[in-house]
Design an enzyme around this catalytic site. Structure first.
Site, PDB file in Angstrom:
ATOM      1  N   ALA A 280       0.806  -1.217   0.000  1.00 52.21           N
ATOM      2  CA  ALA A 280       0.000   0.000   0.000  1.00 52.21           C
ATOM      3  C   ALA A 280       0.840   1.268   0.000  1.00 52.21           C
ATOM      4  CB  ALA A 280      -0.915   0.010   1.223  1.00 52.21           C
ATOM      5  N   LYS A 281       2.087   1.155   0.485  1.00 50.23           N
ATOM      6  CA  LYS A 281       3.023   2.294   0.583  1.00 50.23           C
ATOM      7  C   LYS A 281       2.374   3.500   1.250  1.00 50.23           C
ATOM      8  CE  LYS A 281       5.904   0.807  -3.269  1.00 50.23           C
ATOM      9  NZ  LYS A 281       5.072  -0.318  -3.774  1.00 50.23           N
ATOM     10  N   ARG A 282       1.669   3.246   2.349  1.00 50.46           N
ATOM     11  CA  ARG A 282       1.071   4.333   3.104  1.00 50.46           C
ATOM     12  C   ARG A 282       2.169   5.175   3.738  1.00 50.46           C
ATOM     13  NH1 ARG A 282      -2.897   3.390   0.119  1.00 50.46           N
ATOM     14  NH2 ARG A 282      -4.701   2.246   0.902  1.00 50.46           N
TER      15      ARG A 282
END
Length: 279
Positions: free
Chosen positions: A91-93
């Site tokens: 998700a690479k939040r």
């Protein structure tokens, strides 16, 4: 040893594998129309040879509600077909404060991922909310597999000694890793930098993208990326496995590609005296 690290080691031992299968469904190239059917067959064909699966949320979000429903069903199927496997939400939040906590709740409590990928551009404030529960892990984007990663991640920094930014990131993550549930994303396309990160973080799990379609050096990545026992590295292949065939035999081809990747990794481990114990 942390619960998260043990979870990864248990998954690897169960499958005798360091292979992570990236699930990036693209209707433009999938040989079947239904995303869940595609993923279900891929997972079923690779369950015995993969220790982890990594759905990239972008591909599901791009398909709207239907894509999110397919993701939900995919996660459930992985739990049934490969109960040993670690599921990583790519998700690479990278937010902070209440937003980061909301993202954490969504990723871990709503979707049920074991780990997610995180962008730490906001510093510790963008990582800590995701690692408060030691059962859940994060893989912080440290050194990407894409050519443009070097635009920023290789820049020299000052402060004590001159180090490239990706090494500063690795050092910071090791300091944040109080509960043992922080890992790093480092590309197979940069094996010498992968080796530098492993030296700085000898006991942290590494997620290693870039083999297969991106042309990463597999043998170099395995040798540089594993820990001293030959473990704690998840070698991810997405397109190289799930699109090994774009015909009706796509699942069989995916299973064969995943098996070949596992065999190649294990051959390298054997050569270095780090193979799997005899069962």
């Amino acid at each position: 040893m942390s619960a998260f690290t043990e979870r990864i080691l248990r998954a690897s031992r169960s499958s005798r594998s360091l292979v992570c299968v990236g699930l990036d469904p693209d209707p433009a190239v999938m040989p079947v129309e239904d995303v869940f059917q595609f993923n279900r067959e891929i997972v079923s064909a690779t369950a015995d040879v993969a220790c982890a699966y990594k759905p990239n949320l972008a591909f599901y979000e791009a398909l709207g509600h239907d894509g999110l429903k397919a993701l939900d069903r995919t996660i459930a199927h992985i739990r049934d077909a490969a109960e040993h496997a670690v599921i990583i939400g790519d998700a690479k939040r990278g937010d902070i404060g209440p937003s980061a906590r909301a993202y954490s709740k969504a990723m871990f409590e709503v979707w049920g991922f074991d780990a997610i990928t995180v962008n730490a551009w906001g510093g510790a404030d963008s990582v800590v909310p995701f690692i408060e529960n030691p059962d859940h892990g994060v893989f912080v984007w440290c050194r990407g597999s894409n050519p443009g990663s070097g635009d920023f991640q290789d820049l020299e920094t000052i402060g004590g000694s001159a180090l490239p930014l990706y090494q500063r990131m690795a050092i910071a993550c090791s300091e944040w890793n109080i509960q043992g549930n922080v890992g790093l994303v480092v590309g197979a396309t940069v094996p010498e930098q992968l080796a530098a990160v492993r030296e700085l973080c000898p006991e942290m799990p590494l997620l290693i993208p870039g083999v297969g379609a991106q042309g990463g050096d597999l043998e170099g990545a395995v040798r540089a990326g594993v820990d001293s026992a030959g473990r704690l590295a998840l070698v991810n292949s997405s397109r190289g496995i799930i699109y090994a065939s774009r015909e009706a035999d796509f699942a069989t081809a995916a299973g064969r590609a995943a098996q070949q990747l596992r065999d190649a990794i294990n051959a390298r481990l054997e050569e270095d005296g780090l193979g799997w114990p005899s069962s």
